[in-house]
Design an enzyme around this catalytic site. Structure first.
Site, PDB file in Angstrom:
ATOM      1  N   HIS A 120       0.831  -1.223   0.000  1.00 43.27           N
ATOM      2  CA  HIS A 120       0.000   0.000   0.000  1.00 43.27           C
ATOM      3  C   HIS A 120       0.860   1.265   0.000  1.00 43.27           C
ATOM      4  O   HIS A 120       0.428   2.304   0.480  1.00 43.27           O
ATOM      5  CB  HIS A 120      -0.950   0.031   1.206  1.00 43.27           C
ATOM      6  CG  HIS A 120      -1.675  -1.254   1.442  1.00 43.27           C
ATOM      7  ND1 HIS A 120      -2.912  -1.536   0.903  1.00 43.27           N
ATOM      8  CD2 HIS A 120      -1.316  -2.376   2.134  1.00 43.27           C
ATOM      9  CE1 HIS A 120      -3.295  -2.756   1.260  1.00 43.27           C
ATOM     10  NE2 HIS A 120      -2.333  -3.296   2.012  1.00 43.27           N
ATOM     11  N   SER A 135      14.453  21.876 -15.936  1.00 40.01           N
ATOM     12  CA  SER A 135      13.242  22.656 -16.187  1.00 40.01           C
ATOM     13  C   SER A 135      13.651  23.981 -16.807  1.00 40.01           C
ATOM     14  O   SER A 135      14.696  24.536 -16.471  1.00 40.01           O
ATOM     15  CB  SER A 135      12.520  22.900 -14.862  1.00 40.01           C
ATOM     16  OG  SER A 135      11.685  24.031 -14.962  1.00 40.01           O
ATOM     17  N   LYS A 142      15.623  21.898 -10.805  1.00 38.05           N
ATOM     18  CA  LYS A 142      15.004  20.638 -11.192  1.00 38.05           C
ATOM     19  C   LYS A 142      15.929  19.700 -11.952  1.00 38.05           C
ATOM     20  O   LYS A 142      16.724  20.118 -12.780  1.00 38.05           O
ATOM     21  CB  LYS A 142      13.772  20.905 -12.084  1.00 38.05           C
ATOM     22  CG  LYS A 142      12.601  21.522 -11.359  1.00 38.05           C
ATOM     23  CD  LYS A 142      12.055  20.671 -10.226  1.00 38.05           C
ATOM     24  CE  LYS A 142      11.238  19.503 -10.728  1.00 38.05           C
ATOM     25  NZ  LYS A 142       9.946  19.915 -11.278  1.00 38.05           N
ATOM     26  N   GLU A 177       9.829   8.468 -16.919  1.00 44.34           N
ATOM     27  CA  GLU A 177       8.490   9.044 -17.106  1.00 44.34           C
ATOM     28  C   GLU A 177       7.959   8.747 -18.510  1.00 44.34           C
ATOM     29  O   GLU A 177       6.785   8.419 -18.697  1.00 44.34           O
ATOM     30  CB  GLU A 177       8.526  10.557 -16.892  1.00 44.34           C
ATOM     31  CG  GLU A 177       8.620  10.953 -15.440  1.00 44.34           C
ATOM     32  CD  GLU A 177       8.662  12.464 -15.281  1.00 44.34           C
ATOM     33  OE1 GLU A 177       7.708  13.018 -14.750  1.00 44.34           O
ATOM     34  OE2 GLU A 177       9.656  13.094 -15.705  1.00 44.34           O
TER      35      GLU A 177
END
Ligand code: ARG
Length: 472
Positions: free
Chosen positions: A164, A285, A291, A298
């Site tokens: 979980h 970024s 970043k 991804e």
């Protein structure tokens, strides 16, 4: 055939037509823009067919030589990029045949004796997919070897295992990595299994019923590296289940890669900080200077959607089609090609990236320490002291609630406090409350103990190194 248009201005199959095809319909029905990817296998199929026709006496030896030479020249044009693809020639098969006839004259028109585009395209697709399958199997093996190598380096590295997405029990990082390997191992088995059913030759089925010429289907099957000819001409041109099967295997493999991606993305975040990816697999970024985004995982996670979509597209395409060939099947290619490229690119990206992962061992250990991950070990300890498991579970639950209230870990409680929860707790309890004691205790096959992980990695490596794609 020098063109899809004949002398009277109509298509090659236009004998029974009284007007030319509408220009839009010509474009709408054409597939050359995408099926040209089949050119190399199409030419290989034509070569085998012409050789066989010559052996059967349907073509003369000279005609076969002319056709083989012509096909060599067509292939050279395609490979060098000078080949002129023409939409009015509809598809890869007619583009190649028409160009062949331009180059070698009327003998080129004899190539299509005893075959149809229906068995031709079914053959091409199987040849094409066989190569794609072999490339995927090799890339997958490469990736698995990278995972196993990383696992070997981390048989003792402790991290929290999750259920979980909550800290559950400590595991070794190597054990987690070998779980990925198991997922991919099943994908490999599915690729190999898919190849078995794929590798049969539809050539000779012709349009649907076979041909009146004395063809030798075993010879063409053998020349093209197929295990055997297909057994039924109708089925040979009608079904694309082999393509659906590949898309299913690809969808499952991409599903696995998406799960691995998700973990990599979580683990590289500042909140987890378990691993770092080298800069070359990340981007920055345009606005936030701090970043470093995990773009490769991804994108792989995102691309898994295509693989599922392609599978559904092909299943839907095939559903309810009557036998035998229907033009619907021209729609099989773009989905299939996309699954091939998607799977192979993602496997390649992962195979490069996984071995470059840096594990932040101390962060992993701290995370395992902070979530009461050894609570089950305390319950098991009590069971060994004669307490029924359900009661032990209750007692440890109370101890955890106390730790939450006073903000400490189970291992931080003094013995006296622990004994307050159950009288049978002794000094040796701290052995099971430590992370290393916890993982070492799960010492059975399939367990997370370092010795088990080491043995599992050894077995995995041996089986990977025995695969035909691995050069020693
Ligand atoms: N381009 C067609 C396809 O991909 C080739 C077969 C065409 N056959 C036919 N009878 N129109 O399916």
């Amino acid at each position: 055939m020098s063109d899809r248009k004949t002398k009277n201005g109509q298509e090659v199959w236009s004998g029974r037509f009284s007007e030319p095809t509408d220009a839009f319909v010509q474009r709408f029905t054409a597939s050359e823009a995408f099926d040209r990817q089949l050119a190399i296998v199409d030419i290989a199929g034509s070569r085998a067919h012409a050789e066989m026709l010559a052996s059967a006496g349907v073509l003369t030896a000279d005609e076969n030589v002319a056709i083989q030479q012509g096909l060599t020249d067509v292939l050279a044009e395609i490979e060098s990029g000078v080949f002129e693809w023409r939409v009015e020639r509809e598809d890869v098969h007619m583009n190649i045949e028409a160009r062949l006839t331009e180059l070698i004259g009327d003998v080129g028109k004899k190539l299509h004796t005893g075959r149809s585009r229906n068995d031709q395209v079914a053959t091409d697709l199987r040849l094409f997919l066989r190569e794609a399958l072999d490339a995927a199997s090799a890339a997958l093996t490469h990736l698995q070897l990278g995972i196993v190598t990383l696992a070997e380096a981390h048989t003792n590295t402790v991290m929290p295992g999750f259920t979980h997405l909550q800290v559950a029990q400590p595991v070794t990082f190597g054990h987690h990595l070998l779980a990925w390997n198991e997922m991919l191992e099943r994908d490999y088995d599915r690729l190999i299994d898919c190849r078995k059913r794929l590798n049969v030759s539809p050539l000779g089925a012709a349009a649907l019923a076979g041909t009146t010429f004395p063809i030798d289907r075993h010879a063409t099957a053998k020349a093209l590296g197929f295990d055997a000819p297909t057994r039924n001409s109708l089925d040979s041109v009608a079904d694309r289940d082999f393509a659906i099967e590949f898309c299913a295997v690809a969808a499952l493999a991409m599903n696995h890669l998406s799960r691995i991606s998700e973990e990599l993305i979580l683990w590289t975040s500042a909140q987890f900080g378990f691993i770092s990816l080298p800069d070359r697999f990340c981007t920055g970024s345009s606005i936030m200077p701090q970043k470093k985004n995990p773009d490769v995982p991804e994108l792989v996670r995102g691309k898994s959607g295509r693989a599922t979509g392609n599978l559904v597209a092909l299943l839907t395409l095939m559903k309810s089609q009557p036998l035998a060939y229907n033009k619907d099947n021209q729609e099989d290619k773009e989905a299939l090609f996309d699954s091939v490229v998607t799977l192979n690119d993602c496997l390649r990206a992962f195979a490069d990236m996984i071995p470059a992962i840096q594990a932040n061992e101390e962060t992993m250990r701290q995370a395992a320490l902070s979530g009461f991950s050894t609570a089950t070990d305390l319950a098991d300890y009590l069971v060994r002291a004669g307490v029924p498991f359900r009661d032990a579970h209750e007692v440890v639950g109370q101890a955890v609630a106390h730790c939450v209230a006073v903000q400490c870990d189970l291992a931080d409680l003094p013995l006296k406090d622990l004994q307050g929860f159950h009288g049978s707790i002794e000094e040796d309890v701290y052995d099971v409350l430590t992370l290393d004691g916890s993982v070492a205790a799960r010492n059975h096959c399939g367990g997370t103990a370092p010795s088990q992980v080491k043995a599992a990695a050894q077995t995995a490596r041996a089986s990977l190194e025995a695969r035909p794609f691995v050069t020693q």
